[in-house]
Design a protein around this motif. Sequence first.
Motif, PDB file in Angstrom:
ATOM      1  N   GLN A   1      -3.937  -6.641 -11.938  1.00 56.45           N
ATOM      2  CA  GLN A   1      -2.598  -6.888 -12.464  1.00 56.45           C
ATOM      3  C   GLN A   1      -1.548  -6.130 -11.655  1.00 56.45           C
ATOM      4  OE1 GLN A   1      -2.582  -5.925 -16.620  1.00 56.45           O
ATOM      5  NE2 GLN A   1      -4.120  -7.513 -17.141  1.00 56.45           N
ATOM      6  N   HIS A   2      -1.818  -4.875 -11.341  1.00 56.19           N
ATOM      7  CA  HIS A   2      -0.832  -4.074 -10.612  1.00 56.19           C
ATOM      8  C   HIS A   2      -0.683  -4.567  -9.177  1.00 56.19           C
ATOM      9  CE1 HIS A   2      -0.434  -1.565 -14.032  1.00 56.19           C
ATOM     10  NE2 HIS A   2      -1.626  -0.937 -13.898  1.00 56.19           N
ATOM     11  N   GLU A   3      -1.753  -5.075  -8.575  1.00 53.01           N
ATOM     12  CA  GLU A   3      -1.655  -5.618  -7.227  1.00 53.01           C
ATOM     13  C   GLU A   3      -0.816  -6.902  -7.215  1.00 53.01           C
ATOM     14  OE1 GLU A   3      -5.669  -6.034  -5.976  1.00 53.01           O
ATOM     15  OE2 GLU A   3      -5.807  -3.970  -5.166  1.00 53.01           O
ATOM     16  N   ASN A   4      -1.021  -7.753  -8.275  1.00 52.88           N
ATOM     17  CA  ASN A   4      -0.194  -8.963  -8.379  1.00 52.88           C
ATOM     18  C   ASN A   4       1.273  -8.611  -8.586  1.00 52.88           C
ATOM     19  OD1 ASN A   4      -2.452 -10.591  -8.079  1.00 52.88           O
ATOM     20  ND2 ASN A   4      -2.780 -10.800 -10.300  1.00 52.88           N
ATOM     21  N   ALA A   5       1.545  -7.627  -9.446  1.00 54.06           N
ATOM     22  CA  ALA A   5       2.942  -7.208  -9.670  1.00 54.06           C
ATOM     23  C   ALA A   5       3.535  -6.637  -8.385  1.00 54.06           C
ATOM     24  CB  ALA A   5       3.003  -6.176 -10.785  1.00 54.06           C
ATOM     25  N   TYR A   6       2.714  -5.971  -7.628  1.00 49.71           N
ATOM     26  CA  TYR A   6       3.185  -5.408  -6.355  1.00 49.71           C
ATOM     27  C   TYR A   6       3.564  -6.529  -5.396  1.00 49.71           C
ATOM     28  CZ  TYR A   6       2.930  -3.055  -1.830  1.00 49.71           C
ATOM     29  OH  TYR A   6       3.213  -2.598  -0.553  1.00 49.71           O
ATOM     30  N   ALA A   7       2.738  -7.599  -5.358  1.00 47.26           N
ATOM     31  CA  ALA A   7       3.030  -8.728  -4.461  1.00 47.26           C
ATOM     32  C   ALA A   7       4.293  -9.458  -4.892  1.00 47.26           C
ATOM     33  CB  ALA A   7       1.833  -9.690  -4.436  1.00 47.26           C
ATOM     34  N   ALA A   8       4.459  -9.627  -6.225  1.00 43.97           N
ATOM     35  CA  ALA A   8       5.666 -10.312  -6.714  1.00 43.97           C
ATOM     36  C   ALA A   8       6.907  -9.492  -6.422  1.00 43.97           C
ATOM     37  CB  ALA A   8       5.537 -10.564  -8.212  1.00 43.97           C
ATOM     38  N   ALA A   9       6.855  -8.210  -6.600  1.00 41.20           N
ATOM     39  CA  ALA A   9       8.024  -7.371  -6.324  1.00 41.20           C
ATOM     40  C   ALA A   9       8.362  -7.389  -4.843  1.00 41.20           C
ATOM     41  CB  ALA A   9       7.741  -5.940  -6.785  1.00 41.20           C
ATOM     42  N   MET A  10       7.338  -7.453  -4.007  1.00 46.83           N
ATOM     43  CA  MET A  10       7.600  -7.522  -2.570  1.00 46.83           C
ATOM     44  C   MET A  10       8.288  -8.851  -2.211  1.00 46.83           C
ATOM     45  SD  MET A  10       4.927  -7.091   0.584  1.00 46.83           S
ATOM     46  CE  MET A  10       4.633  -5.374   0.174  1.00 46.83           C
ATOM     47  N   ALA A  11       7.852  -9.965  -2.901  1.00 45.47           N
ATOM     48  CA  ALA A  11       8.469 -11.263  -2.621  1.00 45.47           C
ATOM     49  C   ALA A  11       9.927 -11.272  -3.064  1.00 45.47           C
ATOM     50  CB  ALA A  11       7.680 -12.372  -3.310  1.00 45.47           C
ATOM     51  N   ARG A  12      10.250 -10.570  -4.171  1.00 43.17           N
ATOM     52  CA  ARG A  12      11.622 -10.540  -4.652  1.00 43.17           C
ATOM     53  C   ARG A  12      12.452  -9.470  -3.962  1.00 43.17           C
ATOM     54  NH1 ARG A  12       8.849 -10.472  -9.585  1.00 43.17           N
ATOM     55  NH2 ARG A  12       9.552  -8.315  -9.893  1.00 43.17           N
ATOM     56  N   ALA A  13      11.774  -8.671  -3.186  1.00 43.29           N
ATOM     57  CA  ALA A  13      12.452  -7.545  -2.519  1.00 43.29           C
ATOM     58  C   ALA A  13      13.003  -6.553  -3.530  1.00 43.29           C
ATOM     59  CB  ALA A  13      13.558  -8.033  -1.579  1.00 43.29           C
ATOM     60  N   ASP A  14      12.214  -6.441  -4.681  1.00 37.51           N
ATOM     61  CA  ASP A  14      12.609  -5.476  -5.738  1.00 37.51           C
ATOM     62  C   ASP A  14      11.940  -4.127  -5.404  1.00 37.51           C
ATOM     63  OD1 ASP A  14      13.221  -4.065  -7.987  1.00 37.51           O
ATOM     64  OD2 ASP A  14      12.470  -5.585  -9.413  1.00 37.51           O
ATOM     65  N   ARG A  15      12.715  -3.286  -4.793  1.00 36.32           N
ATOM     66  CA  ARG A  15      12.139  -2.038  -4.288  1.00 36.32           C
ATOM     67  C   ARG A  15      11.642  -1.131  -5.417  1.00 36.32           C
ATOM     68  NH1 ARG A  15      12.090   0.355   0.541  1.00 36.32           N
ATOM     69  NH2 ARG A  15      11.922   2.636   0.633  1.00 36.32           N
ATOM     70  N   ALA A  16      12.395  -1.084  -6.499  1.00 30.82           N
ATOM     71  CA  ALA A  16      12.001  -0.186  -7.604  1.00 30.82           C
ATOM     72  C   ALA A  16      10.682  -0.644  -8.231  1.00 30.82           C
ATOM     73  CB  ALA A  16      13.099  -0.145  -8.656  1.00 30.82           C
ATOM     74  N   GLN A  17      10.584  -1.932  -8.508  1.00 27.19           N
ATOM     75  CA  GLN A  17       9.362  -2.444  -9.100  1.00 27.19           C
ATOM     76  C   GLN A  17       8.205  -2.335  -8.110  1.00 27.19           C
ATOM     77  OE1 GLN A  17       9.097  -3.452 -12.276  1.00 27.19           O
ATOM     78  NE2 GLN A  17       6.877  -3.701 -11.959  1.00 27.19           N
ATOM     79  N   LEU A  18       8.505  -2.445  -6.824  1.00 30.36           N
ATOM     80  CA  LEU A  18       7.470  -2.318  -5.810  1.00 30.36           C
ATOM     81  C   LEU A  18       6.824  -0.929  -5.856  1.00 30.36           C
ATOM     82  CD1 LEU A  18       6.075  -3.568  -3.289  1.00 30.36           C
ATOM     83  CD2 LEU A  18       7.899  -2.509  -1.923  1.00 30.36           C
ATOM     84  N   VAL A  19       7.658   0.094  -5.970  1.00 35.75           N
ATOM     85  CA  VAL A  19       7.123   1.466  -6.000  1.00 35.75           C
ATOM     86  C   VAL A  19       6.312   1.713  -7.273  1.00 35.75           C
ATOM     87  CG1 VAL A  19       7.775   3.898  -6.068  1.00 35.75           C
ATOM     88  CG2 VAL A  19       8.962   2.323  -4.523  1.00 35.75           C
ATOM     89  N   ILE A  20       6.831   1.194  -8.410  1.00 34.22           N
ATOM     90  CA  ILE A  20       6.119   1.402  -9.690  1.00 34.22           C
ATOM     91  C   ILE A  20       4.763   0.701  -9.657  1.00 34.22           C
ATOM     92  CG2 ILE A  20       6.184   0.878 -12.145  1.00 34.22           C
ATOM     93  CD1 ILE A  20       9.214   1.231 -12.018  1.00 34.22           C
TER      94      ILE A  20
END
Length: 450
Positions: free
Chosen positions: A267-286
């Motif tokens: 789940q966290h790896e998928n959220a990491y990939a989605a945040a990277m696609a949106r360029a959401d830096r904060a969510q990417l770090v979390i």
Amino acid sequence: MLALQAAVVSHGRLGPAATAFASELATRLGCARVAVGFVEDRFSRVVAVSHGTLGDGPTESLRAIATAMDEAIEQAATVLSPALPELPPRIVLAHEELVRRDGGTVCSIPIAVGGELVGAVSLHFRQGGVPIEAPQLADWEHAVALVGPVLHFMRHGERPWRKRLRDRLRRGWAWLRSPSGSRARIAVAALLVALAVLLALPFDYRVGGNARVEGAIQRVLVAPVDGFLKRSEVRPGDRVRAGQVLAELAEQDLQLERNKWSSELAQHENAYAAAMARADRAQLVISQAKAAEARAQLDLVDEQLGRIRIEAPFDGVVIRGDLSQSLGAPVQRGDVLLTVAPRERFRVIVEVDERDIAGVKVGQGGTLALSALPWDTLPLVVTRITPMAAAVEGRNVFEVEASLPSQPESLRPGLRGVAKIVVGQAPLAWAWTHRLIDWARLGVWSWLGH
């Protein structure tokens, strides 16, 4: 004779009893004087005279009477002066001197007790009296033989214990020197030799106590994680090899936890990939941090799964831990499950009493006798002394560790017996009595300290 006995036993002490005996005998025989004497320091001493008392010290007359008594005692026979023709000839020098001094007739009869001459009775008759005949002498000897021992035992009871002891030793020495004491001489010689050996000849002095055999290394195997016991492959006494599986814990709980953390990691790896696609830096770090946490937890669970099989750390024998009756039981992390010791490396723990520990040193040798092998003794060498005492069965003991240079195949951890350590040389008499002497010395010191 009954009257003489009655006169003696009516008194409780030697002086009055001997005086009463002498007076009664003088009255019945018509003697001018009757004296009773006993041997003291190899010479006779007058203790009583008829119808009178002794003075403060020996007078010339008493010395002459005592000398006549000695003359009869030395010859072990009755001496009469003037002598009768029908009697055997005797030496009568002292008696003739007494006759020249006082006149009349003098007769000395020895007192015998147990085959030993202990004294004499002196009879002095006036000049011109009734002539003495041989049958009369026999009657007088019977009277003295009957009453004399009674007076002797009364005298013996009144003497100081030192003199009684000295007399016993003197009689014992005389008996040893006699022909009948040959066996006693041999026994005394053997006793003296044994005493000399006990007091002078040094022997190995040993101290020790109860002992037990343990493994030189004891490895304790504990539960690595919380869980349930799945299976047990060994029991105490079984031999094991290095790497052999001894027990295993159930892995179901750990597998469920692994699946949980695997799912969270995905789940966290998928959220990491989605945040990277949106360029959401904060969510990417979390998402990256939570994925790292899930990955660490997953590695921990994998590590725990790899340790649910408990393996032998080395070749040895199981000495403690029977898990066959606990299958399915819950265990907590750190619970002791098994204890394994090397198969061919043992040590001996000797419980030495605190009174003997001062003599024990590292490097000293000794022997071990086990209850399982009572007829065989094993050599041991002291390797370590525990500096602290422990209370065992009401005694303070120190645990002394020793090694076994030779170890038989039948040796097993847990065997018990008795060990003796050679701490020096000392005479047997000292080894047998020094504890009693030390106890008495400590008691005297404690008493004087108060």
